[in-house]
Write a protein that holds these residues in place. Structure first.
Motif, PDB file in Angstrom:
ATOM      1  N   PRO A 157     -16.071  42.511  -6.032  1.00 21.24           N
ATOM      2  CA  PRO A 157     -16.072  41.094  -5.305  1.00 21.24           C
ATOM      3  C   PRO A 157     -16.038  40.020  -6.296  1.00 21.24           C
ATOM      4  O   PRO A 157     -16.460  40.206  -7.674  1.00 21.24           O
ATOM      5  N   SER A 158     -15.414  39.144  -6.075  1.00 26.59           N
ATOM      6  CA  SER A 158     -15.297  37.758  -6.898  1.00 26.59           C
ATOM      7  C   SER A 158     -16.760  37.068  -6.836  1.00 26.59           C
ATOM      8  O   SER A 158     -17.448  37.560  -6.121  1.00 26.59           O
ATOM      9  N   THR A 159     -16.916  36.518  -7.964  1.00 23.06           N
ATOM     10  CA  THR A 159     -18.391  35.714  -7.965  1.00 23.06           C
ATOM     11  C   THR A 159     -18.506  34.856  -7.142  1.00 23.06           C
ATOM     12  O   THR A 159     -17.633  33.744  -7.022  1.00 23.06           O
ATOM     13  N   GLN A 160     -19.646  35.053  -6.161  1.00 16.39           N
ATOM     14  CA  GLN A 160     -19.758  34.363  -4.947  1.00 16.39           C
ATOM     15  C   GLN A 160     -20.501  32.734  -5.372  1.00 16.39           C
ATOM     16  O   GLN A 160     -21.381  33.148  -5.749  1.00 16.39           O
ATOM     17  N   PRO A 161     -20.189  31.581  -5.233  1.00 16.97           N
ATOM     18  CA  PRO A 161     -20.832  30.479  -5.348  1.00 16.97           C
ATOM     19  C   PRO A 161     -21.596  30.253  -4.148  1.00 16.97           C
ATOM     20  O   PRO A 161     -21.498  30.896  -3.114  1.00 16.97           O
ATOM     21  N   VAL A 162     -22.572  29.103  -4.359  1.00 15.07           N
ATOM     22  CA  VAL A 162     -23.438  28.842  -3.182  1.00 15.07           C
ATOM     23  C   VAL A 162     -22.399  28.190  -2.215  1.00 15.07           C
ATOM     24  O   VAL A 162     -21.631  27.246  -2.675  1.00 15.07           O
ATOM     25  N   VAL A 163     -22.561  28.485  -1.173  1.00 18.90           N
ATOM     26  CA  VAL A 163     -21.770  28.085  -0.002  1.00 18.90           C
ATOM     27  C   VAL A 163     -22.488  27.044   0.956  1.00 18.90           C
ATOM     28  O   VAL A 163     -23.574  27.056   1.231  1.00 18.90           O
ATOM     29  N   THR A 164     -21.694  26.037   1.240  1.00 23.54           N
ATOM     30  CA  THR A 164     -22.382  25.107   1.775  1.00 23.54           C
ATOM     31  C   THR A 164     -22.070  24.740   3.482  1.00 23.54           C
ATOM     32  O   THR A 164     -20.656  24.819   3.502  1.00 23.54           O
ATOM     33  N   LEU A 165     -22.800  24.901   4.547  1.00 31.27           N
ATOM     34  CA  LEU A 165     -22.401  24.749   5.898  1.00 31.27           C
ATOM     35  C   LEU A 165     -22.331  23.357   6.183  1.00 31.27           C
ATOM     36  O   LEU A 165     -23.388  22.618   5.888  1.00 31.27           O
ATOM     37  N   LEU A 166     -21.487  22.689   7.010  1.00 28.28           N
ATOM     38  CA  LEU A 166     -21.435  21.552   7.425  1.00 28.28           C
ATOM     39  C   LEU A 166     -20.946  21.784   9.065  1.00 28.28           C
ATOM     40  O   LEU A 166     -20.219  22.365   9.339  1.00 28.28           O
ATOM     41  N   ALA A 167     -21.937  20.965   9.755  1.00 24.90           N
ATOM     42  CA  ALA A 167     -21.827  21.058  11.461  1.00 24.90           C
ATOM     43  C   ALA A 167     -21.664  19.873  11.830  1.00 24.90           C
ATOM     44  O   ALA A 167     -22.563  19.038  11.618  1.00 24.90           O
ATOM     45  N   LYS A 168     -20.744  19.549  12.934  1.00 17.12           N
ATOM     46  CA  LYS A 168     -20.821  18.427  13.545  1.00 17.12           C
ATOM     47  C   LYS A 168     -20.645  18.708  14.968  1.00 17.12           C
ATOM     48  O   LYS A 168     -19.521  19.404  15.442  1.00 17.12           O
ATOM     49  N   MET A 169     -21.411  18.088  15.866  1.00 11.69           N
ATOM     50  CA  MET A 169     -21.170  18.429  17.339  1.00 11.69           C
ATOM     51  C   MET A 169     -21.129  16.950  18.205  1.00 11.69           C
ATOM     52  O   MET A 169     -21.850  15.975  17.855  1.00 11.69           O
ATOM     53  N   THR A 170     -20.032  16.745  18.997  1.00 13.27           N
ATOM     54  CA  THR A 170     -19.810  15.406  19.715  1.00 13.27           C
ATOM     55  C   THR A 170     -19.317  15.862  21.246  1.00 13.27           C
ATOM     56  O   THR A 170     -19.331  17.227  21.406  1.00 13.27           O
ATOM     57  N   ASP A 171     -19.408  15.089  22.142  1.00 12.68           N
ATOM     58  CA  ASP A 171     -18.779  15.323  23.272  1.00 12.68           C
ATOM     59  C   ASP A 171     -17.359  14.980  23.356  1.00 12.68           C
ATOM     60  O   ASP A 171     -16.732  14.612  22.198  1.00 12.68           O
ATOM     61  N   ASN A 172     -16.646  15.201  24.328  1.00 14.25           N
ATOM     62  CA  ASN A 172     -15.092  15.188  24.396  1.00 14.25           C
ATOM     63  C   ASN A 172     -14.584  13.805  24.384  1.00 14.25           C
ATOM     64  O   ASN A 172     -13.409  13.336  24.380  1.00 14.25           O
ATOM     65  N   LYS A 173     -15.669  12.814  24.231  1.00 13.45           N
ATOM     66  CA  LYS A 173     -15.120  11.348  23.927  1.00 13.45           C
ATOM     67  C   LYS A 173     -15.913  10.783  22.417  1.00 13.45           C
ATOM     68  O   LYS A 173     -15.717   9.754  22.348  1.00 13.45           O
ATOM     69  N   ASN A 174     -15.970  11.677  21.771  1.00 17.19           N
ATOM     70  CA  ASN A 174     -16.506  11.451  20.158  1.00 17.19           C
ATOM     71  C   ASN A 174     -17.945  11.024  20.139  1.00 17.19           C
ATOM     72  O   ASN A 174     -17.969  10.291  19.192  1.00 17.19           O
ATOM     73  N   LYS A 175     -18.585  10.952  21.120  1.00 14.22           N
ATOM     74  CA  LYS A 175     -19.939  10.664  20.864  1.00 14.22           C
ATOM     75  C   LYS A 175     -20.823  11.633  20.434  1.00 14.22           C
ATOM     76  O   LYS A 175     -20.836  12.887  20.769  1.00 14.22           O
ATOM     77  N   GLU A 176     -21.370  11.147  19.238  1.00 21.86           N
ATOM     78  CA  GLU A 176     -22.443  12.112  18.498  1.00 21.86           C
ATOM     79  C   GLU A 176     -23.416  12.955  19.451  1.00 21.86           C
ATOM     80  O   GLU A 176     -24.211  12.031  19.966  1.00 21.86           O
ATOM     81  N   CYS A 177     -23.496  14.362  19.586  1.00 16.20           N
ATOM     82  CA  CYS A 177     -24.754  14.995  20.022  1.00 16.20           C
ATOM     83  C   CYS A 177     -25.791  15.146  19.152  1.00 16.20           C
ATOM     84  O   CYS A 177     -27.050  15.146  19.670  1.00 16.20           O
ATOM     85  N   ILE A 178     -25.467  15.460  17.996  1.00 23.33           N
ATOM     86  CA  ILE A 178     -26.617  15.611  17.023  1.00 23.33           C
ATOM     87  C   ILE A 178     -26.309  14.976  15.593  1.00 23.33           C
ATOM     88  O   ILE A 178     -25.310  14.459  15.450  1.00 23.33           O
ATOM     89  N   THR A 179     -27.392  14.832  14.713  1.00 22.42           N
ATOM     90  CA  THR A 179     -27.064  14.239  13.521  1.00 22.42           C
ATOM     91  C   THR A 179     -26.196  15.305  12.777  1.00 22.42           C
ATOM     92  O   THR A 179     -26.910  16.487  12.897  1.00 22.42           O
ATOM     93  N   PRO A 180     -25.231  14.896  12.143  1.00 19.19           N
ATOM     94  CA  PRO A 180     -24.530  16.177  11.404  1.00 19.19           C
ATOM     95  C   PRO A 180     -25.508  16.920  10.497  1.00 19.19           C
ATOM     96  O   PRO A 180     -26.228  16.510   9.789  1.00 19.19           O
ATOM     97  N   ILE A 181     -25.162  18.167  10.249  1.00 16.27           N
ATOM     98  CA  ILE A 181     -25.953  19.134   9.448  1.00 16.27           C
ATOM     99  C   ILE A 181     -25.235  19.636   8.300  1.00 16.27           C
ATOM    100  O   ILE A 181     -23.896  19.779   8.384  1.00 16.27           O
ATOM    101  N   LYS A 182     -25.884  19.512   7.271  1.00 19.60           N
ATOM    102  CA  LYS A 182     -25.402  20.042   5.881  1.00 19.60           C
ATOM    103  C   LYS A 182     -26.165  21.013   5.463  1.00 19.60           C
ATOM    104  O   LYS A 182     -27.439  20.761   5.093  1.00 19.60           O
ATOM    105  N   LYS A 183     -26.139  22.339   4.865  1.00 21.09           N
ATOM    106  CA  LYS A 183     -26.972  23.366   4.519  1.00 21.09           C
ATOM    107  C   LYS A 183     -26.699  24.197   3.606  1.00 21.09           C
ATOM    108  O   LYS A 183     -25.408  24.735   3.801  1.00 21.09           O
ATOM    109  N   ASP A 184     -27.104  24.134   2.411  1.00 23.51           N
ATOM    110  CA  ASP A 184     -26.713  24.947   1.367  1.00 23.51           C
ATOM    111  C   ASP A 184     -27.104  26.611   1.575  1.00 23.51           C
ATOM    112  O   ASP A 184     -28.250  26.742   1.747  1.00 23.51           O
TER     113      ASP A 184
END
Length: 434
Positions: free
Chosen positions: A315-342
């Motif tokens: 395997p290649s040396t794996q760096p720390v990966v960061t997850l970014l998650a965003k959820m809105t409705d179909n009118k682009n109104k935010e449902c959650i505060t965007p998530i950022k997790k290492d």
């Protein structure tokens, strides 16, 4: 080996390796299995056949959790003395969102290649766009009669090798040989021209990310020169295959074509080495939320594709990966505060459940997910749409309102009719009195 058995074994392997995590406080040798999807195919059947056009129906069922990015496809399998091999495969463009405890009936048409003859088995599969297998069914067998002359590739004869590698082993088509960006792979197959005519054919290639259920990607290089076959000739050919440009796993579909007529397809799996990551699955506990609800976001990912057991260089040396998650409705109104997790505690991938407070009433959810390396480079990204089912309370309120309106309308009609007859009776009395 029978492809149905291969698929079943794949499900078990994924369930026991990728999708299992040690339970805290227990020995790591005793993994706890985790169910990440409960999607199955039921009542698959062939409803009719006319020539090489085959009509099928099946039911796609989902249990707990809400699944998006579900696709389905049909495979045509050929039994040979050496085992069962893929003769053709078609992935339907529809991408489904499945509510919890729901089912969908699908009636589809599959057009088999006009150059194929003989008996074949049909297989219906449901997978995520990442290639994660969900369900499988065998609706039956069909007999095909060729209506056009075309060469045929013998899939049992095919193997891969690394160009310019000394004493390169023969890798099978599903092995996923890993290559550096400076290397190339070569496909070798036996091809037969069963017709009584000279034929000239050219290679055709399609490269998909991860599996044929994934998106088409840009490919570079590859042999494209014409190949000539005498009448009735059978010979071995070798083709240097094109390759993608970004580190990841890929499926490449190879066929030979003459004009608009194609031979059977061969699918080869390979890995382009380097740092990568894959969003294998994502699901929600509900398909709509009210403000102040708490949503559960279930997320499964895997690290660099070149880290599989038996890879050429490890395997290649794996760096720390960061997850970014965003959820809105179909009118682009935010449902959650965007998530950022290492993912500092999950460098080997796995499943994680995230809780997110809902900040607005949201339906018809739109989720954007991405995995990034420390430099901000996107390793994988998904855009998922969840179609909200009608809210039970809203339906009941709507039904109640409809009933109220109908009752009120009925009362008005009764009152109107009564008023008419009372008025009529009054006029009759006045006439008599006169």
């Amino acid at each position: 080996m029978n492809l149905f058995k291969i698929f079943s074994i794949s499900l078990l392997v994924i369930g026991s390796l990728l999708l299992s995590t040690p339970v805290k406080g227990e020995e790591s040798s005793s993994p706890k299995s985790i169910v990440i999807a409960d999607v199955n195919i039921y009542d698959a059947k062939i409803t009719s056949q006319k020539g090489n056009q085959i009509n099928l129906s099946f039911e796609l069922s989902n249990g707990e959790g809400v699944q998006a990015g579900v696709r389905y496809g049909v495979s045509l399998l050929k039994d040979t003395p050496d085992g069962q091999f893929l003769a053709d495969e078609f992935i339907y463009p529809e991408v489904l969102s499945l509510s919890a405890n729901s089912s969908l009936l699908r009636e589809i048409s599959y057009l088999a290649p006009v150059s194929l003859s003989g008996e074949y088995s049909l297989m219906i599969e449901a997978k995520k766009e990442s290639g994660l297998p969900l369900g499988i069914a065998i609706p039956g067998k069909v007999n095909l009669t060729a209506t056009a002359n075309m060469v045929q590739i013998s899939p049992e004869s095919c193997y891969l090798s690394v160009v310019d590698e000394k004493d390169s082993p023969k890798y099978n088509l599903t092995q996923g040989v890993d290559i550096e960006k400076t290397e190339n792979i070569k496909l070798t197959c036996t091809v037969s021209n069963t017709s009584d005519k000279v034929m000239s054919v050219s290679p055709s290639y399609e490269t998909h990310i991860r599996t044929v259920y994934g998106q088409l990607v840009t490919q570079e290089g590859g042999d494209i020169g014409a190949i000539s076959f005498n009448a009735g000739e059978k010979k071995t050919i070798s083709l240097v295959l094109p390759k993608a440009t970004k580190a990841q796993a890929y499926d490449i579909k190879i066929a030979l074509k003459s004009g608009d007529i194609y031979s059977n397809y061969i699918t080869a799996h390979y890995v382009l080495r380097g740092i990568s990551a894959t969003i294998q699955n994502f699901s929600l506990d509900k398909d709509s939320y009210n403000k102040n609800d708490v949503a559960t976001l279930s997320f499964v990912w895997s690290p660099s594709a070149d880290g599989f057991f038996g890879s050429r260089f490890g395997p290649s040396t794996q760096p720390v990966v960061t997850l970014l998650a965003k959820m809105t409705d179909n009118k682009n109104k935010e449902c959650i505060t965007p998530i950022k997790k290492d993912m500092t505690d999950m460098t080997t991938g796995g499943k994680i459940d995230l809780s997110a407070p809902i900040i607005n009433n949201c339906q018809n959810l739109q989720v954007t997910l991405s995995l990034q390396d420390p430099s901000g480079n996107i390793l994988d990204q998904k855009f998922l749409s969840f179609v909200s089912s009608p809210d039970k309370d809203d339906v009941e309120r709507s039904q109640g309102s409809t009933k109220t309106i109908l009752i009120g309308f009925g009362i008005l009609i009764v009152v109107g009719i009564a008023g008419y007859f009372i008025s009529l009776k009054k006029k009759e009395n006045e006439t008599i009195n006169q």
